[in-house]
Design an enzyme around this catalytic site. Structure first.
Site, PDB file in Angstrom:
ATOM      1  N   CYS A 124      -5.062   7.612  10.307  1.00  0.00           N
ATOM      2  CA  CYS A 124      -5.182   6.931  11.588  1.00  0.00           C
ATOM      3  C   CYS A 124      -4.822   7.852  12.742  1.00  0.00           C
ATOM      4  CB  CYS A 124      -4.257   5.712  11.619  1.00  0.00           C
ATOM      5  SG  CYS A 124      -4.802   4.393  10.539  1.00  0.00           S
ATOM      6  N   ARG A 175       0.685  13.770  14.383  1.00  0.00           N
ATOM      7  CA  ARG A 175       0.951  13.729  12.951  1.00  0.00           C
ATOM      8  C   ARG A 175       1.007  15.108  12.278  1.00  0.00           C
ATOM      9  NH1 ARG A 175      -1.370   8.347  10.317  1.00  0.00           N
ATOM     10  NH2 ARG A 175       0.723   8.353   9.460  1.00  0.00           N
ATOM     11  N   LYS A 188       0.833  -1.208   0.000  1.00  0.00           N
ATOM     12  CA  LYS A 188       0.000   0.000   0.000  1.00  0.00           C
ATOM     13  C   LYS A 188       0.863   1.252   0.000  1.00  0.00           C
ATOM     14  CE  LYS A 188      -1.694   1.532   4.232  1.00  0.00           C
ATOM     15  NZ  LYS A 188      -1.419   2.934   4.538  1.00  0.00           N
ATOM     16  N   ASN A 189       1.851   1.282   0.899  1.00  0.00           N
ATOM     17  CA  ASN A 189       2.610   2.512   1.092  1.00  0.00           C
ATOM     18  C   ASN A 189       3.656   2.767   0.012  1.00  0.00           C
ATOM     19  OD1 ASN A 189       1.091   3.269   3.232  1.00  0.00           O
ATOM     20  ND2 ASN A 189       2.507   2.512   4.801  1.00  0.00           N
ATOM     21  N   ARG A 229      -9.017  -0.342   4.550  1.00  0.00           N
ATOM     22  CA  ARG A 229      -8.130   0.700   4.020  1.00  0.00           C
ATOM     23  C   ARG A 229      -6.791   0.119   3.600  1.00  0.00           C
ATOM     24  NH1 ARG A 229      -6.930   5.125   8.000  1.00  0.00           N
ATOM     25  NH2 ARG A 229      -5.382   5.373   6.370  1.00  0.00           N
ATOM     26  N   ASP A 271       4.495  -0.120  12.211  1.00  0.00           N
ATOM     27  CA  ASP A 271       3.257  -0.718  11.688  1.00  0.00           C
ATOM     28  C   ASP A 271       3.116  -2.187  12.096  1.00  0.00           C
ATOM     29  OD1 ASP A 271       2.660   1.688  10.540  1.00  0.00           O
ATOM     30  OD2 ASP A 271       3.315   1.132   8.527  1.00  0.00           O
TER      31      ASP A 271
HETATM   32  N1  EPU Z   1       6.593  13.867  11.815  1.00  0.00           N
HETATM   33  C1  EPU Z   1       6.648  15.175  12.223  1.00  0.00           C
HETATM   34  N2  EPU Z   1       6.474  16.141  11.297  1.00  0.00           N
HETATM   35  C2  EPU Z   1       6.237  15.853   9.967  1.00  0.00           C
HETATM   36  C3  EPU Z   1       6.181  14.503   9.570  1.00  0.00           C
HETATM   37  C4  EPU Z   1       6.373  13.528  10.527  1.00  0.00           C
HETATM   38  O1  EPU Z   1       6.854  15.469  13.410  1.00  0.00           O
HETATM   39  O2  EPU Z   1       6.101  16.772   9.167  1.00  0.00           O
HETATM   40  C5  EPU Z   1       6.786  12.815  12.824  1.00  0.00           C
HETATM   41  C6  EPU Z   1       5.547  11.919  12.939  1.00  0.00           C
HETATM   42  O3  EPU Z   1       4.571  12.480  13.787  1.00  0.00           O
HETATM   43  C7  EPU Z   1       6.153  10.650  13.475  1.00  0.00           C
HETATM   44  C8  EPU Z   1       7.522  10.608  12.778  1.00  0.00           C
HETATM   45  O4  EPU Z   1       7.800  11.933  12.371  1.00  0.00           O
HETATM   46  O5  EPU Z   1       6.364  10.770  14.852  1.00  0.00           O
HETATM   47  C9  EPU Z   1       7.601   9.706  11.570  1.00  0.00           C
HETATM   48  O6  EPU Z   1       6.519   9.958  10.710  1.00  0.00           O
HETATM   49  P1  EPU Z   1       6.587   9.749   9.132  1.00  0.00           P
HETATM   50  O7  EPU Z   1       6.480  11.075   8.489  1.00  0.00           O
HETATM   51  O8  EPU Z   1       7.731   8.861   8.770  1.00  0.00           O
HETATM   52  O9  EPU Z   1       5.246   8.948   8.894  1.00  0.00           O
HETATM   53  P2  EPU Z   1       4.355   9.089   7.623  1.00  0.00           P
HETATM   54  O10 EPU Z   1       5.222   9.354   6.454  1.00  0.00           O
HETATM   55  O11 EPU Z   1       3.210   9.978   7.899  1.00  0.00           O
HETATM   56  C10 EPU Z   1       4.459   6.592   6.830  1.00  0.00           C
HETATM   57  C11 EPU Z   1       3.440   5.513   6.603  1.00  0.00           C
HETATM   58  C12 EPU Z   1       2.927   4.999   7.950  1.00  0.00           C
HETATM   59  C13 EPU Z   1       4.109   4.479   8.751  1.00  0.00           C
HETATM   60  C14 EPU Z   1       5.161   5.592   8.912  1.00  0.00           C
HETATM   61  C15 EPU Z   1       6.410   5.134   9.619  1.00  0.00           C
HETATM   62  C16 EPU Z   1       2.456   6.177   4.514  1.00  0.00           C
HETATM   63  C17 EPU Z   1       1.267   6.682   3.802  1.00  0.00           C
HETATM   64  N3  EPU Z   1       2.343   6.054   5.832  1.00  0.00           N
HETATM   65  O12 EPU Z   1       3.758   7.624   7.512  1.00  0.00           O
HETATM   66  O13 EPU Z   1       2.032   3.939   7.667  1.00  0.00           O
HETATM   67  O14 EPU Z   1       3.674   4.072  10.023  1.00  0.00           O
HETATM   68  O15 EPU Z   1       5.534   6.091   7.598  1.00  0.00           O
HETATM   69  O16 EPU Z   1       6.994   4.075   8.938  1.00  0.00           O
HETATM   70  O17 EPU Z   1       3.470   5.847   3.901  1.00  0.00           O
HETATM   71  C18 EPU Z   1       0.118   2.628   7.937  1.00  0.00           C
HETATM   72  O18 EPU Z   1       0.359   2.158   6.811  1.00  0.00           O
HETATM   73  O19 EPU Z   1      -0.772   2.161   8.698  1.00  0.00           O
HETATM   74  C19 EPU Z   1       0.894   3.765   8.401  1.00  0.00           C
HETATM   75  C20 EPU Z   1       0.533   4.500   9.454  1.00  0.00           C
END
Ligand code: EPU
Length: 418
Positions: free
Chosen positions: A116, A121, A22-23, A397, A304
């Site tokens: 989620c 976030r 998915k990701n 999802r 995850d």
């Molecule tokens: N963070 C910030 N500021 C930002 C972005 C992130 O503080 O601007 C923090 C987040 O709050 C978190 C950490 O940095 O504490 C890491 O977040 P990241 O940005 O890596 O997460 P993401 O890109 O929003 C993706 C996956 C998630 C997965 C995470 C970590 C997608 C669409 N989502 O999220 O997947 O848990 O990386 O590997 O790629 C899922 O599939 O269920 C899911 C939540």
């Protein structure tokens, strides 16, 4: 609204196939905004989050058609119009439209993305990186307007590793003039796969899979055909089903190299495994031991897979500890497991002690978020009696037809639509 009803304690058997990630697929569909002409994506799971990104682009003029797991995408006639805010709000992943939209149209307006509820976030890392690339950003009432009139190449240094921020900058910079160097970049396999996708379309990206990625801008990307990598989280989820039911289950079409940290934990708690080049088989999971685990960015233990691992620890002898380091509010599923008989103590919102083994019994429980929801399905497979899981759509999802696929390997699970 639909729910799952599961009668537990069946042994699972045979083989379950892992689908595309998915990701990764979601980001490649987004990246197709950068490509004029036909993009063919193979191994795309048929799940709600993917459908949402398809809906956003189709509504704005893209032509996207699906034949089983193959997608044909053509964004040639995509209109210079902002993505539909109500669709954007449905999932966090829609943030990855921003990079491609800025590269193609030089502007985008969008609401704070949903998804989620596993932590606050924020998107500050994305916004700072876009500013570093020369963007001007206006924010009001939880809406952002980003304009990128003149791209500034150089170094983007993330204060914290972020998967989607790394992907956004990769996509925004691959068709811009100059060389962009991303430091403290995410190394997740999905990020690497996106970089391979872009390179196959003509981009010049190097260093993916390390914490420094270099992107040398090219004039344009060209059409391509690409196969999405297997979903390591889905693989870990199905392995957990085998472990908690102590079943001889083969999880096929996956890449065991992407699950090293998860498999290391399983081995340490005495799960016997057979690992092939593209499959993992549970041989024995009777005498599970306790362990302390801590999530981390790749190649560490994936956040995850923290909930599935937490479930496994409820079935392990002794006291185990969980430390969730990526998201600050991702242990809520333990309260649902408690209704089934699991025993734990929350030390703080990101740390818990689990006391095992505990006998799980059927209950009526609510899906808190995507990965937690899948974990509750697995818990129900291991529980005595009937479990009703409300909020099946949340699980849809990220997992294609999970009930049918589990039924094929022996689970007693049905969906009830209300
Ligand atoms: N963070 C910030 N500021 C930002 C972005 C992130 O503080 O601007 C923090 C987040 O709050 C978190 C950490 O940095 O504490 C890491 O977040 P990241 O940005 O890596 O997460 P993401 O890109 O929003 C993706 C996956 C998630 C997965 C995470 C970590 C997608 C669409 N989502 O999220 O997947 O848990 O990386 O590997 O790629 C899922 O599939 O269920 C899911 C939540």
């Amino acid at each position: 609204m639909s729910k799952f009803e599961i009668l537990g304690k069946n042994k699972l058997y045979g083989e379950i196939q892992v689908l595309g990630a998915k990701n990764a697929a979601m980001k490649m569909i987004s990246a197709s905004v950068l490509i004029q002409g036909k993009v063919t994506l193979e191994n795309v799971p048929d799940i709600l989050d993917i459908q949402t990104i398809i809906d956003i682009l189709t509504e704005n003029g893209a032509k996207i058609s699906r034949k089983e797991h193959s997608l044909e995408i053509d964004t040639t006639n995509l209109k210079e119009r902002d993505p539909n805010p109500s669709l954007v709000k449905k999932m966090r992943g829609s943030i990855v439209l921003v990079g491609p939209y800025l590269a193609r149209f030089g502007k985008i307006s969008f609401p704070h993305p949903g998804g989620c509820v596993i932590g606050s976030r924020p998107i500050d890392i994305h916004l700072k990186a876009f500013r570093d690339l020369g963007a001007e950003i206006e924010e009001s009432d939880n809406f952002y307007l980003i304009k990128l009139n003149k791209f500034v190449s150089g170094e983007i240094d993330f204060r914290k590793v972020s998967v989607t921020a790394t992907e956004n900058i990769l996509m925004a910079s691959c068709v811009a003039l100059g060389t962009t160097v991303i430091t403290n970049a995410a190394r997740e396999p999905e990020v690497v796969d996106l970089a391979h996708f872009l390179n196959q379309a003509g981009a010049k990206i190097s260093g993916m899979g390390t914490s420094t990625i270099t992107v040398t801008g090219v004039k344009k990307l060209h059409p391509l055909k690409y196969t999405v990598l297997p979903d390591r989280i889905e693989a870990g989820t199905f392995l957990t089903a085998g472990v908690v039911t102590d079943s001889c289950l083969k999880v096929a079409s996956c890449n065991p190299d992407h699950l090293t940290a998860f498999l290391d934990v399983l081995k340490k708690i005495n799960v016997e495994l057979e690992i092939g080049s593209n499959y993992i088989k549970i041989l024995d999971a009777k005498n599970l031991g306790s362990i302390d685990i801590k999530t981390a960015v790749y190649p560490g233990l994936a956040t995850d897979l923290q909930a599935p691992m937490g479930l496994i620890l409820t079935q392990s002898s002794g006291t185990s500890r969980i430390f969730e380091t990526i998201f600050e509010n991702r242990l809520g599923y333990l309260h649902e497991l408690e209704k089934m008989g699991a025993k734990f103590k929350l030390i703080d919102p990101s740390q818990a002690e689990i006391y095992g083994p505990s006998k799980l019994n059927g209950a009526v429980i609510q899906t808190p978020d995507l990965r937690a929801g899948a974990t509750l399905v697995l818990a129900a497979l291991a529980a005595e009696g009937k479990t009703t899981i409300l909020g099946a759509e949340i699980i849809d999802r990220g997992y294609e037809n999970i009930e049918e696929r589990l039924r094929l390997v022996g689970a007693n699970i049905k969906r009830i639509n209300r």
